[in-house]
Design a protein around this motif. Sequence first.
Motif, PDB file in Angstrom:
ATOM      1  N   LEU A 381      58.812  49.926  31.703  1.00 53.64           N
ATOM      2  CA  LEU A 381      58.031  50.815  32.955  1.00 53.64           C
ATOM      3  C   LEU A 381      56.980  50.769  33.320  1.00 53.64           C
ATOM      4  O   LEU A 381      56.280  50.936  33.949  1.00 53.64           O
ATOM      5  N   LEU A 382      55.886  50.783  32.719  1.00 57.18           N
ATOM      6  CA  LEU A 382      54.573  50.418  32.399  1.00 57.18           C
ATOM      7  C   LEU A 382      54.168  48.807  33.400  1.00 57.18           C
ATOM      8  O   LEU A 382      53.453  48.687  34.035  1.00 57.18           O
ATOM      9  N   LEU A 383      55.348  47.972  32.708  1.00 60.81           N
ATOM     10  CA  LEU A 383      55.087  46.638  33.557  1.00 60.81           C
ATOM     11  C   LEU A 383      55.908  46.406  34.527  1.00 60.81           C
ATOM     12  O   LEU A 383      55.440  45.313  35.638  1.00 60.81           O
ATOM     13  N   LYS A 384      56.560  47.740  35.227  1.00 63.60           N
ATOM     14  CA  LYS A 384      57.696  47.184  36.644  1.00 63.60           C
ATOM     15  C   LYS A 384      56.740  47.890  37.719  1.00 63.60           C
ATOM     16  O   LYS A 384      55.900  48.465  37.514  1.00 63.60           O
ATOM     17  N   ARG A 391      47.731  44.586  37.607  1.00 61.40           N
ATOM     18  CA  ARG A 391      48.129  45.699  36.553  1.00 61.40           C
ATOM     19  C   ARG A 391      46.790  46.071  35.952  1.00 61.40           C
ATOM     20  O   ARG A 391      45.522  45.274  35.632  1.00 61.40           O
ATOM     21  N   GLN A 392      46.041  47.419  35.744  1.00 65.88           N
ATOM     22  CA  GLN A 392      45.029  47.983  35.670  1.00 65.88           C
ATOM     23  C   GLN A 392      44.681  48.324  33.767  1.00 65.88           C
ATOM     24  O   GLN A 392      43.852  48.692  33.512  1.00 65.88           O
ATOM     25  N   LEU A 412      42.106  49.125  29.314  1.00 63.19           N
ATOM     26  CA  LEU A 412      42.372  49.970  30.695  1.00 63.19           C
ATOM     27  C   LEU A 412      41.709  49.080  31.251  1.00 63.19           C
ATOM     28  O   LEU A 412      39.920  48.417  29.884  1.00 63.19           O
ATOM     29  N   LYS A 413      41.264  48.889  32.311  1.00 63.89           N
ATOM     30  CA  LYS A 413      39.959  48.385  32.569  1.00 63.89           C
ATOM     31  C   LYS A 413      39.349  49.230  32.833  1.00 63.89           C
ATOM     32  O   LYS A 413      38.727  50.195  32.740  1.00 63.89           O
ATOM     33  N   PRO A 414      37.580  48.411  32.766  1.00 67.32           N
ATOM     34  CA  PRO A 414      36.296  49.042  32.135  1.00 67.32           C
ATOM     35  C   PRO A 414      36.598  50.781  33.347  1.00 67.32           C
ATOM     36  O   PRO A 414      36.558  50.515  34.268  1.00 67.32           O
ATOM     37  N   GLY A 415      36.187  51.120  32.697  1.00 69.80           N
ATOM     38  CA  GLY A 415      35.614  52.295  33.606  1.00 69.80           C
ATOM     39  C   GLY A 415      36.726  53.720  33.554  1.00 69.80           C
ATOM     40  O   GLY A 415      36.252  54.398  34.648  1.00 69.80           O
ATOM     41  N   GLU A 466      48.860  53.354  40.707  1.00 71.85           N
ATOM     42  CA  GLU A 466      49.722  51.820  41.415  1.00 71.85           C
ATOM     43  C   GLU A 466      50.629  52.375  41.854  1.00 71.85           C
ATOM     44  O   GLU A 466      52.246  52.472  41.573  1.00 71.85           O
ATOM     45  N   GLY A 467      51.060  53.686  42.228  1.00 73.76           N
ATOM     46  CA  GLY A 467      52.656  54.971  42.471  1.00 73.76           C
ATOM     47  C   GLY A 467      53.486  54.744  41.535  1.00 73.76           C
ATOM     48  O   GLY A 467      53.079  54.725  40.050  1.00 73.76           O
TER      49      GLY A 467
END
Length: 471
Positions: A381-384, A391-392, A412-415, A466-467
Amino acid sequence: MNGVNGVKAPKPVFPAEAASKEYAASLDAADPLRELRDQFIIPSKANLETKKLAKPGLSEDLSIYFCGNSLGLQPKAVAKYMEAQLDTWASMGVRGHFNALEDSPLKEWQLLSEQAAASMAKMVGAAPEEVAAMGTLTMNLHCLLASFYKPSETKRKILMDWKAFPSDHYAIESHIAWHGLCSKENMVLIGPDEGEYEISTEKILGYIDKHASDAALILLPGIQYYTGQLFDMPRITKYAQERGLTVGWDLAHAYGNVELKMHEWNVDFAAWCTYKYGNAGPGAMGGIYVHEKHGKVDDSAGDDALKFRHRLTGWYGGDRSVRFKMDNKFKPIPGAGGFQVSNPSVIDLTTLCASLSVFDQTSIPALRQKSLSLTAYLEHLLLKDTTDKTRQFTIITPSDPHARGAQLSLLLKPGLLHTVSQRLQDAGIICDKREPDVVRVAPVPLYNTFSEVWKFVEVLKGALGEGAASS
Ligand SMILES: *Cc1c(COP(=O)(O)O)cnc(C)c1O
């Protein structure tokens, strides 16, 4: 390549409708272990917010607890076992050492650590005599290192994880210094390739080759706490022992999580805490494993020093037949029990036995099977619907199911960490964040569900813009 003996595990294939809430519910309905969840107290969202006492089992508004890698939930059995123990103490006083109340699920105090050890032995794949319930993890590592780290003129280094849990790092560092050696020179930190998180088995074997002539011992985590990587314990153990190294494993994140075969893998020693996937309560009593061959007591040996392996001793490592003789002649219990030091806390043993009573109703292979599906579903589900580019976050846990346990670590991406943790918290989801950018998510097969995984991903993707997991 990682995985057991270099073989990657097959990945489950999920159908197109896997992203629907109904599909998650259907996985829960088909889960043979689903009833075990009822044996745990799951905090409600209201309790978390108000900090008022939980009314276990009454709330419809349960949190989603994905933090069993840090502190497992409370089994309902704990209250029952504690009550029985308090009754024993109240009604018998000191006689509780040699007597148990009728109907108590607990043995007399003198036999209680053996009761816990027998159940833990099944979980780590050892004979009951190879396991002892005692102390706490770091203290136990100290005791075991005192017995197993024997630096010589030439072989004195310790090979270890470059990002070992700080307590393990300090323990190793202090042992080297305790021997009057330079810890900087004698700690060999095994890390991944530049920019990577996963440490390949080949890389570890390469370090062992390189240090075959100057290393005395290798001590690694069975599962790395940060990345969630599960190391190839049998292969590394064999390889290191063939090159003259003593092999120890820290099973803090592996105990109660993955299948372990300490004896069959011929591991020299291991230690673990029981409050993570083991659910025995904050700061609960730990466990040790010592291979049978290191726990032998040879009464025929003339010299006292040769009768058994040197260890830091205390009266509870002494054979029960002579423990109360008070004659100052130490005669260790054969096996891991002989490494005990003090009269163990019966209260701690009680919560431990209660938590083990839940594991005794199932088996680690059965739990692992569910765990593989839960974590694979989470990953799916995370990668879908996203790509590495869009992806963040990155999953820094190995993608090979054989090279990980329950946990996935998301970088996670920084911040983003602050917003994401806030959104998860608002939705009543408890998981663990590691500054600056990592969220560790551990769906635990004993009490988590596929629907909770689905919900988690929905909230996370919402927070990342990401919805939802499905429409
Ligand atoms: C959790 C953990 C510890 C904690 O040690 P305690 O002595 O129980 O406080 C130590 N090492 C590792 C690898 C851990 O994961």
